[in-house]
Enzyme design. Structure first.
Site, mmCIF file in Angstrom:
data_model
loop_
_atom_site.group_PDB
_atom_site.id
_atom_site.type_symbol
_atom_site.label_atom_id
_atom_site.label_comp_id
_atom_site.label_asym_id
_atom_site.label_seq_id
_atom_site.Cartn_x
_atom_site.Cartn_y
_atom_site.Cartn_z
ATOM 1 C CB SER A 204 2.809 -1.923 3.498
ATOM 2 O OG SER A 204 2.275 -2.416 4.627
ATOM 3 C CE LYS B 166 7.519 -2.073 9.978
ATOM 4 N NZ LYS B 166 6.422 -2.231 9.099
ATOM 5 C CG ASP C 113 1.143 -0.803 6.970
ATOM 6 O OD1 ASP C 113 0.687 0.331 6.760
ATOM 7 O OD2 ASP C 113 2.261 -1.025 7.438
ATOM 8 N NE ARG D 237 0.680 1.522 4.327
ATOM 9 C CZ ARG D 237 1.957 1.824 4.316
ATOM 10 N NH1 ARG D 237 2.583 2.082 3.185
ATOM 11 N NH2 ARG D 237 2.654 1.863 5.426
ATOM 12 C CD GLU E 132 2.969 7.787 6.742
ATOM 13 O OE1 GLU E 132 2.447 6.693 7.077
ATOM 14 O OE2 GLU E 132 2.906 8.221 5.586
ATOM 15 C CG HIS E 133 4.682 7.476 12.483
ATOM 16 N ND1 HIS E 133 5.139 6.315 13.055
ATOM 17 C CD2 HIS E 133 5.505 7.725 11.438
ATOM 18 C CE1 HIS E 133 6.201 5.886 12.397
ATOM 19 N NE2 HIS E 133 6.445 6.715 11.403
#
Ligand code: NG1
Length: 558
Positions: A198, A302, A257, A54, A60-61
């Site tokens: 993602s 991540k 995601d 995606r 964001e966040h």
């Protein structure tokens, strides 16, 4: 409601892609995968599970603060071909792959070596699975969270299937329909790893679906499940499972995601909200707009960086929420991990389980933009504010005794920092949540033709640029290469450009007019140093226009 629909199960590609043209573009890849599976395992696969990556257009966040986000699934995806492995009933010296539930996992990319893994039973604790629930016993697969390993995401998907659909005590049973079957699988993917598109969620969703399908847990409607009373899984349920599964890899992700990968449709972006429950509604994208993804080529791992980056941000935003609640007199349970979304809701009198209407929420977010100033650390000298607060100061601001603070905020997650940025993080979250609603509104207005097309694109672009500044300066999840790439994108004519996904590397997304896409890509190639000299497929690997794609599904072979 999209989240309540069942997971689609197809038997032909035209149906899967919605039209013949698109299915023909993809058919070769699906055929190659099926043929390669046959070559390696000696028979046709039974299923191929597909889950797209995606691109997050804005927001964001903020998903783990329970605010709505606006992503779209992309055409790039993960495909997992799978089939049951027939094992001999009695062998003199059984090998791991003869065991119930054993998996032989291969990847078409040769850099990812073949893996064999076998689930085992063991005691688990609440901390390990990041929930309040304690499992006395559960299926276990060793997942190495210290290193980036491709099979970790496959295992993560399998975990949920095992623990939701096979009681561990069934291991002792001889009834084969109560045991997970031995599975062969072959994975291929076009979502670049660690790029903010993602790939990890796509892999976990595809893996979850592959194991469900091959164990006969998807086909309830076609009557193929006789032993289990489990109903056909809905998209919303799959999202929850995939979120829980991905936590096993060590990241306390928010859910955007997985929801985008599972629930998206091929004609629009998705406004996904998480509070009070998961909800996804399509948002039409304005005509003439194209979103271009560009990979900074900085790989952001991540899972490995989580304690100084992603998970640290999760803790900072949660503690910031408690501190704000305390300052504003919003009631919070002693052990409750209130989110920034709940703080604004309670402040405005939102009842439990209800949802503020968008206009009220927007007003509340504007107010929070001012209230958040109360979190600004007191400065003692120059540069002090930049440092944020120490652990001791943070505990004091939370109003909790130290042991309780540790239990509520630190016992389930590993973080590493000398200073914590409650102010900057909360300021970003409230402003970004407001930008998502403004972006959505601009798209809806454009669809009603109440605003001229170019004005809409300029509004959207401006919101994306503000988001990038906020990610860079307040949330500190950008990096020099992403800053550079977004700047170059604006110079190359993008209406707006920002990092997409967790950041610290990975991709940017730029809003570009349809008729400028080609020249835009060329200009970025000539100006972003790591792209120089790239042509054709190599260039298309790193920078490409995206179209919204349909969500995850399963293809069944006859
Ligand atoms: P990436 O790293 O781009 O997949 C992560 C989280 C999202 C969201 C974004 C930041 C996972 C699986 N995903 O996305 O939920 O929080 O960061 O907006 O951790």
């Amino acid at each position: 409601m999209a989240a309540e629909q069942p997971i689609p199960l197809y038997t032909n590609l035209t149906e899967l892609y919605g039209n013949l043209g698109t299915s023909l573009n993809h058919a070769l890849r699906w055929n190659d995968l099926a043929e390669e599976f046959q070559k390696r395992f000696g028979r046709k696969p039974a299923y191929i599970a597909r889950a797209p990556g995606r691109v997050n257009l804005i927001g964001e966040h903020i998903d783990y603060a329970l605010f709505g986000v606006l992503p779209a699934a992309i055409e790039r995806d993960i495909l997992i071909a799978c089939g049951p492995r027939v094992v001999p009933t009695s062998v003199p010296t059984p090998e791991p792959h003869h065991t119930p539930g054993s998996v032989i996992a291969e990847n078409l990319q040769t850099k990812y070596p073949r893996q064999i893994f076998v689930p085992a039973r063991r005691l688990s604790t609440a901390q390990e699975i990041g929930e309040d629930r304690v499992h006395a016993e559960e299926w276990h697969l060793d997942i190495n969270t210290k290193e980036l390993r491709w099979e970790s995401y496959v295992k993560a998907g399998y975990y949920g299937v095992l623990n939701h659909y096979f009681a561990p005590s069934d291991l002792a049973t001889t009834q084969s329909d109560k045991l997970p079957i031995p599975v062969d699988l072959l994975v291929t993917g076009t979502v670049p790893a660690g790029s903010g598109l993602s790939s990890s969620a796509a892999m976990v969703v595809a893996s979850t679906l592959a194991f469900l399908a091959v164990n006969g847990k998807l086909d309830a409607q076609s009557g193929e499940i006789t032993s289990s009373a489990v109903a056909r899984l809905t998209k919303g349920e799959l999202v929850k499972m995939a979120m829980e599964n991905e936590k096993r890899v060590g990241v306390n992700s928010g859910g955007m995601d997985q929801a985008a990968s599972v629930i998206s449709n091929a004609s629009s972006a998705l406004y996904i909200t998480f509070y009070p429950t998961l909800k996804a509604t399509p948002v039409p994208l304005p005509a003439g707009s194209v979103f271009v993804c560009a990979n900074s080529l900085v790989v952001s791992d991540k899972a490995v960086g989580a304690k100084r980056q992603y998970n640290l941000r999760v803790v900072e935003t949660l503690v910031g929420a408690r501190a704000l609640a305390r300052i504003l007199g919003v009631p919070v349970g002693e052990k409750e991990r209130i989110t920034l979304r709940e703080v604004v809701g309670r402040l405005l009198g939102e009842a439990k389980g209800e949802e503020l209407d968008v206009a009220h929420l927007m007003k509340g977010l504007e107010r929070m933009g001012r209230e958040v100033e109360a979190l600004r650390p007191k400065t003692h000298g120059e540069g002090d504010e930049e440092l944020g607060v120490t652990m001791e100061e943070m505990i004091e601001i939370s109003g909790l005794p130290e042991d309780l603070f540790q239990e509520v905020y630190l016992s389930w997650v590993e973080v590493e920092a000398t200073h914590f940025q409650l102010y900057k993080r909360a300021k970003h979250v409230y402003a970004e949540a407001l930008r998502v609603l403004q972006f959505r509104q601009a798209c809806l207005d454009a669809a009603k033709h109440s605003v001229d097309g170019n004005t809409t694109l300029e509004t959207l672009g401006q919101l994306m640029n503000e988001s990038q500044t906020s990610c860079a300066e307040l949330f500190e999840c950008s990096c020099p290469e992403l800053n550079d790439l977004t700047q170059l994108a604006r110079q190359a004519g993008a209406f707006g450009s920002r990092l997409t996904g967790a950041g610290w590397g990975g991709c940017t997304v730029s809003l570009v007019a349809e008729d400028r896409v080609e020249s835009f890509i060329e200009q970025i190639r000539d100006t972003y140093a790591p792209y120089q000299g790239l042509e054709g497929e190599a260039l298309n690997e790193v920078i490409f226009a995206t179209r919204p794609s349909s969500g995850a599904c399963v293809y069944k072979f006859d």
